[in-house]
Design a protein around this motif. Structure first.
Motif, PDB file in Angstrom:
ATOM      1  N   ALA A 100      -2.537 -30.721 -34.892  1.00  0.00           N
ATOM      2  CA  ALA A 100      -3.096 -30.207 -36.143  1.00  0.00           C
ATOM      3  C   ALA A 100      -4.585 -29.884 -35.988  1.00  0.00           C
ATOM      4  CB  ALA A 100      -2.877 -31.217 -37.260  1.00  0.00           C
ATOM      5  N   ASP A 101      -5.331 -30.806 -35.363  1.00  0.00           N
ATOM      6  CA  ASP A 101      -6.763 -30.563 -35.172  1.00  0.00           C
ATOM      7  C   ASP A 101      -6.997 -29.348 -34.269  1.00  0.00           C
ATOM      8  OD1 ASP A 101      -7.403 -32.739 -36.734  1.00  0.00           O
ATOM      9  OD2 ASP A 101      -7.590 -34.115 -35.041  1.00  0.00           O
ATOM     10  N   LEU A 102      -6.196 -29.230 -33.218  1.00  0.00           N
ATOM     11  CA  LEU A 102      -6.343 -28.094 -32.310  1.00  0.00           C
ATOM     12  C   LEU A 102      -6.012 -26.786 -33.020  1.00  0.00           C
ATOM     13  CD1 LEU A 102      -6.890 -26.958 -29.495  1.00  0.00           C
ATOM     14  CD2 LEU A 102      -4.496 -27.383 -28.925  1.00  0.00           C
ATOM     15  N   ALA A 103      -4.974 -26.798 -33.841  1.00  0.00           N
ATOM     16  CA  ALA A 103      -4.594 -25.589 -34.569  1.00  0.00           C
ATOM     17  C   ALA A 103      -5.731 -25.116 -35.474  1.00  0.00           C
ATOM     18  CB  ALA A 103      -3.330 -25.844 -35.381  1.00  0.00           C
ATOM     19  N   ARG A 104      -6.376 -26.048 -36.162  1.00  0.00           N
ATOM     20  CA  ARG A 104      -7.508 -25.674 -37.020  1.00  0.00           C
ATOM     21  C   ARG A 104      -8.673 -25.130 -36.185  1.00  0.00           C
ATOM     22  NH1 ARG A 104      -5.577 -30.227 -39.987  1.00  0.00           N
ATOM     23  NH2 ARG A 104      -6.853 -31.664 -38.744  1.00  0.00           N
ATOM     24  N   ALA A 105      -8.917 -25.757 -35.019  1.00  0.00           N
ATOM     25  CA  ALA A 105     -10.003 -25.286 -34.157  1.00  0.00           C
ATOM     26  C   ALA A 105      -9.705 -23.891 -33.615  1.00  0.00           C
ATOM     27  CB  ALA A 105     -10.214 -26.277 -33.014  1.00  0.00           C
ATOM     28  N   VAL A 106      -8.452 -23.647 -33.216  1.00  0.00           N
ATOM     29  CA  VAL A 106      -8.053 -22.335 -32.719  1.00  0.00           C
ATOM     30  C   VAL A 106      -8.199 -21.285 -33.810  1.00  0.00           C
ATOM     31  CG1 VAL A 106      -6.078 -20.967 -31.952  1.00  0.00           C
ATOM     32  CG2 VAL A 106      -6.519 -23.196 -30.916  1.00  0.00           C
ATOM     33  N   HIS A 107      -7.744 -21.612 -34.999  1.00  0.00           N
ATOM     34  CA  HIS A 107      -7.840 -20.669 -36.120  1.00  0.00           C
ATOM     35  C   HIS A 107      -9.296 -20.299 -36.386  1.00  0.00           C
ATOM     36  CE1 HIS A 107      -8.239 -19.772 -40.510  1.00  0.00           C
ATOM     37  NE2 HIS A 107      -7.212 -18.991 -40.241  1.00  0.00           N
ATOM     38  N   ALA A 108     -10.191 -21.292 -36.351  1.00  0.00           N
ATOM     39  CA  ALA A 108     -11.601 -21.022 -36.630  1.00  0.00           C
ATOM     40  C   ALA A 108     -12.270 -20.262 -35.482  1.00  0.00           C
ATOM     41  CB  ALA A 108     -12.332 -22.339 -36.887  1.00  0.00           C
ATOM     42  N   ARG A 109     -12.036 -20.701 -34.272  1.00  0.00           N
ATOM     43  CA  ARG A 109     -12.733 -20.110 -33.117  1.00  0.00           C
ATOM     44  C   ARG A 109     -12.280 -18.683 -32.854  1.00  0.00           C
ATOM     45  NH1 ARG A 109     -16.262 -18.476 -30.407  1.00  0.00           N
ATOM     46  NH2 ARG A 109     -16.779 -19.069 -28.260  1.00  0.00           N
ATOM     47  N   LEU A 110     -10.982 -18.423 -32.943  1.00  0.00           N
ATOM     48  CA  LEU A 110     -10.503 -17.063 -32.675  1.00  0.00           C
ATOM     49  C   LEU A 110     -10.841 -16.118 -33.822  1.00  0.00           C
ATOM     50  CD1 LEU A 110      -7.041 -17.570 -30.924  1.00  0.00           C
ATOM     51  CD2 LEU A 110      -9.358 -17.622 -29.984  1.00  0.00           C
ATOM     52  N   GLY A 111     -11.240 -16.670 -34.952  1.00  0.00           N
ATOM     53  CA  GLY A 111     -11.641 -15.832 -36.084  1.00  0.00           C
ATOM     54  C   GLY A 111     -13.099 -15.436 -36.061  1.00  0.00           C
ATOM     55  N   GLU A 112     -13.867 -15.985 -35.128  1.00  0.00           N
ATOM     56  CA  GLU A 112     -15.277 -15.613 -35.024  1.00  0.00           C
ATOM     57  C   GLU A 112     -15.416 -14.220 -34.410  1.00  0.00           C
ATOM     58  OE1 GLU A 112     -17.171 -18.693 -32.804  1.00  0.00           O
ATOM     59  OE2 GLU A 112     -16.700 -20.256 -34.277  1.00  0.00           O
ATOM     60  N   PRO A 113     -16.507 -13.504 -34.722  1.00  0.00           N
ATOM     61  CA  PRO A 113     -16.667 -12.118 -34.241  1.00  0.00           C
ATOM     62  C   PRO A 113     -16.705 -12.034 -32.712  1.00  0.00           C
ATOM     63  CG  PRO A 113     -18.236 -12.612 -35.988  1.00  0.00           C
ATOM     64  CD  PRO A 113     -17.619 -13.916 -35.594  1.00  0.00           C
ATOM     65  N   TYR A 114     -16.244 -10.899 -32.204  1.00  0.00           N
ATOM     66  CA  TYR A 114     -16.289 -10.579 -30.774  1.00  0.00           C
ATOM     67  C   TYR A 114     -17.197  -9.376 -30.592  1.00  0.00           C
ATOM     68  CZ  TYR A 114     -11.955 -13.323 -30.704  1.00  0.00           C
ATOM     69  OH  TYR A 114     -11.021 -14.313 -30.849  1.00  0.00           O
ATOM     70  N   VAL A 115     -17.811  -9.292 -29.425  1.00  0.00           N
ATOM     71  CA  VAL A 115     -18.609  -8.114 -29.087  1.00  0.00           C
ATOM     72  C   VAL A 115     -17.926  -7.409 -27.928  1.00  0.00           C
ATOM     73  CG1 VAL A 115     -20.829  -7.237 -28.301  1.00  0.00           C
ATOM     74  CG2 VAL A 115     -20.743  -9.171 -29.876  1.00  0.00           C
ATOM     75  N   ILE A 116     -17.496  -6.175 -28.182  1.00  0.00           N
ATOM     76  CA  ILE A 116     -16.784  -5.391 -27.174  1.00  0.00           C
ATOM     77  C   ILE A 116     -17.496  -4.057 -27.007  1.00  0.00           C
ATOM     78  CG2 ILE A 116     -14.603  -4.296 -26.552  1.00  0.00           C
ATOM     79  CD1 ILE A 116     -13.180  -6.394 -28.242  1.00  0.00           C
ATOM     80  N   GLU A 117     -18.083  -3.869 -25.817  1.00  0.00           N
ATOM     81  CA  GLU A 117     -18.810  -2.635 -25.495  1.00  0.00           C
ATOM     82  C   GLU A 117     -19.832  -2.296 -26.573  1.00  0.00           C
ATOM     83  OE1 GLU A 117     -15.749   0.256 -24.853  1.00  0.00           O
ATOM     84  OE2 GLU A 117     -15.308  -0.483 -22.837  1.00  0.00           O
ATOM     85  N   GLY A 118     -20.590  -3.316 -26.983  1.00  0.00           N
ATOM     86  CA  GLY A 118     -21.664  -3.124 -27.946  1.00  0.00           C
ATOM     87  C   GLY A 118     -21.219  -3.112 -29.394  1.00  0.00           C
ATOM     88  N   ARG A 119     -19.946  -3.196 -29.667  1.00  0.00           N
ATOM     89  CA  ARG A 119     -19.444  -3.185 -31.043  1.00  0.00           C
ATOM     90  C   ARG A 119     -18.980  -4.570 -31.445  1.00  0.00           C
ATOM     91  NH1 ARG A 119     -15.773   2.233 -32.075  1.00  0.00           N
ATOM     92  NH2 ARG A 119     -17.225   3.759 -31.220  1.00  0.00           N
ATOM     93  N   THR A 120     -19.235  -4.923 -32.672  1.00  0.00           N
ATOM     94  CA  THR A 120     -18.753  -6.193 -33.216  1.00  0.00           C
ATOM     95  C   THR A 120     -17.347  -6.000 -33.755  1.00  0.00           C
ATOM     96  OG1 THR A 120     -20.994  -6.896 -33.803  1.00  0.00           O
ATOM     97  CG2 THR A 120     -19.151  -8.013 -34.910  1.00  0.00           C
ATOM     98  N   VAL A 121     -16.436  -6.816 -33.271  1.00  0.00           N
ATOM     99  CA  VAL A 121     -15.030  -6.724 -33.670  1.00  0.00           C
ATOM    100  C   VAL A 121     -14.623  -8.022 -34.328  1.00  0.00           C
ATOM    101  CG1 VAL A 121     -12.663  -6.486 -32.814  1.00  0.00           C
ATOM    102  CG2 VAL A 121     -14.504  -5.126 -31.799  1.00  0.00           C
ATOM    103  N   ARG A 122     -13.964  -7.912 -35.452  1.00  0.00           N
ATOM    104  CA  ARG A 122     -13.495  -9.100 -36.156  1.00  0.00           C
ATOM    105  C   ARG A 122     -11.965  -9.096 -36.203  1.00  0.00           C
ATOM    106  NH1 ARG A 122     -17.599 -11.715 -38.780  1.00  0.00           N
ATOM    107  NH2 ARG A 122     -19.573 -10.553 -38.948  1.00  0.00           N
TER     108      ARG A 122
END
Length: 250
Positions: free
Chosen positions: A186-208
């Motif tokens: 359960a704790d890992l699932a919440r951490a995965v949900h939060a961490r993978l939901g943070e913005p990504y930067v791909i080739e200079g663009r912010t991707v959510r």
């Protein structure tokens, strides 16, 4: 081979094997391979000089030739083993992300659920990326691949000991937790949900994007691999519909 009866009457390399070992007479056998010289084997007498017979010299040549065969065979075995390890890695890992693949995950679940080899409880997280298709459609498949690679890095960082993270295909990921690690589901699932939901930067663009996570446990929700996957899949789709965090199998 270099066959020397009396070191005192022969020029040897200062500080080399002959002087270091204190040899009075010696035979030096070159270790050859198909690519050339790879080393030298030196043996001799530290007590006295001696006269090497013609038979000794013939034997030295034979040993040098046999040594070349041994060296090449050893190298071939090393190459073969490296190739087998590479094939095994490809068979059980996703080529894009480097994560274990579906076959590896199923193997890990099978081992964990085995009543003989299993180590207590088992939990499975099924993860689906929300918005991945939009990234592919708007930024292209290359950006989608880069996103998956970044997701894999984040997932690895979160995995506790005793967990197997895998890419099942497309934008679907999974984590198998066995033994004491299953209690962290359960704790890992919440951490995965939060961490993978943070913005990504791909080739200079912010991707959510986001992540829908379903949790299933054995033996509470299922007692075999197929049942556990089905239960986690059902929970993941409920999480996707709700959009507010992980869900546990009913």
């Amino acid at each position: 081979p270099d066959v020397v009866d009396d070191v005192g009457a022969t020029a040897v390399r200062p500080g080399g094997f002959v002087q270091t070992l204190g040899l009075r007479s010696y035979v030096s056998l070159p270790l050859m391979s198909a690519e050339g010289l790879v080393g030298t084997a030196v043996c001799g007498d530290v007590t006295r000089s001696r006269t090497w017979t013609p038979a000794d010299r013939v034997l030295a040549r034979r040993l040098a030739l046999q040594g070349a065969v041994v060296v090449d065979n050893a190298r071939l075995r090393e190459l073969e083993q490296a190739h087998l390890r590479q094939l095994e890695h490809r068979a059980f890992h996703d080529q894009l992300t480097g994560l274990p693949n579906r076959a590896a995950l199923l193997g890990a679940l099978g081992d964990a659920l085995d009543p003989v080899t299993g180590d207590g409880g088992v939990a499975l997280l099924l993860i689906d990326l929300d918005g991945f298709k939009r990234v592919n459609d708007t930024l292209g498949h290359h950006s989608g691949d880069v996103l998956l690679q970044q997701v894999a890095v984040r997932l690895r960082e979160l995995l506790p000991a005793g967990a197997t993270g895998a890419r099942l295909g497309g934008d679907e990921l999974a984590v198998a937790l066995a033994g004491p690690a299953a209690d962290l589901a359960a704790d890992l699932a919440r951490a995965v949900h939060a961490r993978l939901g943070e913005p990504y930067v791909i080739e200079g663009r912010t991707v959510r994007t986001g992540a829908s996570v379903g949790i299933a446990r054995a033996p509470r929700d299922a007692t075999d691999t197929t049942g556990l996957l089905r239960a986690a899949d059902e929970a993941m789709y409920r999480a996707k519909r709700a959009g507010d965090g992980p869900r546990t199998a009913r």
